[in-house]
Design a protein around this motif. Sequence first.
Motif, PDB file in Angstrom:
ATOM      1  N   VAL A 282       0.839  -1.194   0.000  1.00  5.99           N
ATOM      2  CA  VAL A 282       0.000   0.000   0.000  1.00  5.99           C
ATOM      3  C   VAL A 282       0.876   1.247   0.000  1.00  5.99           C
ATOM      4  CG1 VAL A 282      -1.700   1.307   1.338  1.00  5.99           C
ATOM      5  CG2 VAL A 282      -1.913  -1.177   1.132  1.00  5.99           C
ATOM      6  N   PHE A 283       1.890   1.268   0.857  1.00  4.35           N
ATOM      7  CA  PHE A 283       2.795   2.418   0.911  1.00  4.35           C
ATOM      8  C   PHE A 283       3.504   2.634  -0.427  1.00  4.35           C
ATOM      9  CE2 PHE A 283       3.331   1.518   5.687  1.00  4.35           C
ATOM     10  CZ  PHE A 283       2.316   2.400   6.018  1.00  4.35           C
ATOM     11  N   ASP A 284       3.902   1.542  -1.063  1.00  4.70           N
ATOM     12  CA  ASP A 284       4.669   1.665  -2.309  1.00  4.70           C
ATOM     13  C   ASP A 284       3.854   2.252  -3.453  1.00  4.70           C
ATOM     14  OD1 ASP A 284       6.949   0.714  -1.127  1.00  4.70           O
ATOM     15  OD2 ASP A 284       6.720  -1.349  -1.848  1.00  4.70           O
ATOM     16  N   ALA A 285       2.530   2.231  -3.338  1.00  6.27           N
ATOM     17  CA  ALA A 285       1.684   2.824  -4.381  1.00  6.27           C
ATOM     18  C   ALA A 285       1.609   4.334  -4.271  1.00  6.27           C
ATOM     19  CB  ALA A 285       0.274   2.232  -4.312  1.00  6.27           C
ATOM     20  N   VAL A 286       1.990   4.887  -3.117  1.00  6.10           N
ATOM     21  CA  VAL A 286       1.852   6.334  -2.922  1.00  6.10           C
ATOM     22  C   VAL A 286       3.167   7.019  -2.563  1.00  6.10           C
ATOM     23  CG1 VAL A 286      -0.576   6.174  -2.267  1.00  6.10           C
ATOM     24  CG2 VAL A 286       1.172   6.047  -0.487  1.00  6.10           C
ATOM     25  N   GLY A 287       4.194   6.245  -2.214  1.00  2.00           N
ATOM     26  CA  GLY A 287       5.441   6.857  -1.779  1.00  2.00           C
ATOM     27  C   GLY A 287       6.671   6.178  -2.339  1.00  2.00           C
TER      28      GLY A 287
END
Length: 303
Positions: free
Chosen positions: A150-155
């Motif tokens: 999830v984090f890798d999709a936005v950061g």
Amino acid sequence: MSTIGFLGLGIMGSPMAVNLARAGHTVTGWNRSPGRADALVAAGGKEAGSIAEAVRDADVVITMVPASPQVEAVAYGPDGILANARRGALLVDHSSITPQTSVDLAEAAAAKGIRVLDAPVSGGEAGAVEGALSIMVGGERADFDAARPVFDAVGTTVVHCGPHGAGQTVKAANQLIVAVNLQALAEAVVFLEKSGVDLPAALEVLAGGLAGSTALTRKKDALLAGDFRPGFKLELHHKDMGIVTDAARTVGAALPVGAAAAQLVASAVARGDGALDHSALLRGVRLLSGEPTGRPGAPDDRP
């Protein structure tokens, strides 16, 4: 891929939700005021009519709201996250709030079988749109690892900083650095203008040296144009400076320059600039220097 309930589709939240949907996650978005879900729906997401509808089937619940009171409003009560999310769900709070609020939320959620990460972000609207945010995370390491897709999709810079509240503490430090940086940048711009130097040339060479910063790179064109449409509002930075000064007082850390920056941010908000971008600190330096606060015809130009 996760099923995500995303609460808060504002300047930052909307592009973050869109990037999650584009990455293949199933995203249902909710916003306190209606009419903010169009971009998410266009990206393949859905709009919920209530918090309960957004979170009841979610593996991951994400909040991106302005401050501690808004986090508490969406988390607690019969219509909130804790009453409606399923046991085992992971609550990721991307809001910038007090560390203690994050700790209290994690404790309350644990009683409901819900895991929590405080995961504030830095990068402004541009970073949210580009999916290039810096994310500082507090909570259990296992939950951080589970949330990584999830984090890798936005950061692009995602770091586990410690236990609950640690992410918010690091974000407070981030806001301290950014405020001081923007104030110094504003003072340099006015100094260069009043000295008659070619301002675009000066900012170009400064950006390539030790004075260079992400703030200078991202805000240079807006400063030159006098365009202070908000990527991150001064009123929100004012709230964040309150968080860092209070937290520093609690641990006994002196912030002499930070305190001055906090007062200058507060002054800008008091003058009515709270809805402008935080780079509008430039207006205050121009005012103190006896200069017009904005360039003629610029979006921020007003009496």
